[in-house]
Design a protein around this motif. Structure first.
Motif, PDB file in Angstrom:
ATOM      1  N   ARG A  89     -32.693   7.801  16.918  1.00 57.01           N
ATOM      2  CA  ARG A  89     -33.646   7.251  15.954  1.00 57.01           C
ATOM      3  C   ARG A  89     -33.259   7.581  14.512  1.00 57.01           C
ATOM      4  N   GLY A  93     -29.842   5.268  13.758  1.00 55.91           N
ATOM      5  CA  GLY A  93     -30.628   4.316  12.973  1.00 55.91           C
ATOM      6  C   GLY A  93     -30.256   4.371  11.497  1.00 55.91           C
ATOM      7  N   VAL A  96     -26.982   2.600  10.879  1.00 54.63           N
ATOM      8  CA  VAL A  96     -27.189   1.139  10.871  1.00 54.63           C
ATOM      9  C   VAL A  96     -27.755   0.699   9.524  1.00 54.63           C
ATOM     10  N   TYR A  97     -28.756   1.409   9.020  1.00 58.27           N
ATOM     11  CA  TYR A  97     -29.340   1.058   7.723  1.00 58.27           C
ATOM     12  C   TYR A  97     -28.320   1.207   6.599  1.00 58.27           C
ATOM     13  N   SER A 108     -36.498  -3.990   9.150  1.00 52.18           N
ATOM     14  CA  SER A 108     -37.357  -3.110   9.939  1.00 52.18           C
ATOM     15  C   SER A 108     -38.796  -3.133   9.449  1.00 52.18           C
ATOM     16  N   SER A 120     -39.563  -1.077  14.973  1.00 51.57           N
ATOM     17  CA  SER A 120     -38.526  -1.351  13.986  1.00 51.57           C
ATOM     18  C   SER A 120     -37.150  -1.218  14.640  1.00 51.57           C
ATOM     19  N   ILE A 121     -36.114  -1.423  13.848  1.00 51.92           N
ATOM     20  CA  ILE A 121     -34.746  -1.339  14.376  1.00 51.92           C
ATOM     21  C   ILE A 121     -34.481   0.050  14.963  1.00 51.92           C
ATOM     22  N   HIS A 122     -34.839   1.104  14.239  1.00 50.79           N
ATOM     23  CA  HIS A 122     -34.561   2.450  14.766  1.00 50.79           C
ATOM     24  C   HIS A 122     -35.401   2.755  16.008  1.00 50.79           C
ATOM     25  N   ASP A 123     -36.558   2.113  16.153  1.00 52.26           N
ATOM     26  CA  ASP A 123     -37.336   2.252  17.387  1.00 52.26           C
ATOM     27  C   ASP A 123     -36.596   1.607  18.565  1.00 52.26           C
ATOM     28  N   ILE A 125     -33.329   1.125  18.792  1.00 50.84           N
ATOM     29  CA  ILE A 125     -32.137   1.931  19.056  1.00 50.84           C
ATOM     30  C   ILE A 125     -32.494   3.141  19.922  1.00 50.84           C
TER      31      ILE A 125
END
Length: 134
Positions: A89, A93, A96-97, A108, A120-123, A125
């Protein structure tokens, strides 16, 4: 997944967390380096990452801001997060950002505002979501 936390409460929790933890780490930085904020990587940056990785594991998905706002990070199965979950996360994450030049961060935010599950994206992942405990 039950009672996912929306954009505004997540944003408020992040702001609260940033202020409280930022003041604490800024004070530590001032003590060790003579400056409240330093751009180069230092010991307090490492403490910040440790806070984000380990406090949610030890405190069942909470960090200070999330606890104040009564929301917490959980796995999509409802289980408590682990160190590996938080690594995915926070670190993966974050990578990626970083490599998306911040576009992923904006996407996100839009995802949390518009998706029914508020993930969101990190969720995605990490296989997590933020749960409203109210």
């Amino acid at each position: 997944m039950e009672r996912p936390a929306g954009f505004w409460i997540r944003l408020m929790a992040s702001i609260i967390d940033s202020i409280i933890v930022g003041l604490l780490l800024g004070t530590i930085t001032l003590f060790f380096y003579g400056e409240f904020y330093m751009e180069e990587f230092n010991f307090t940056n490492l403490l910040s990452y440790c806070y984000l990785l380990f406090v949610p594991v030890l405190w069942k998905g909470y960090v200070i801001g999330k606890r104040i706002c009564n929301i917490r990070i959980v796995k999509i199965t409802g289980e408590n997060v682990t160190v590996s979950t938080m690594f995915m996360r926070v670190i993966v994450g974050g990578i990626v950002y970083f490599f998306s030049l911040g576009i992923g961060f904006i996407v996100s935010g839009i995802m949390v505002m518009t998706r029914e599950d508020k993930r969101s994206i990190h969720d995605f992942i990490a296989g997590t979501y933020v749960k409203n405990e109210n």
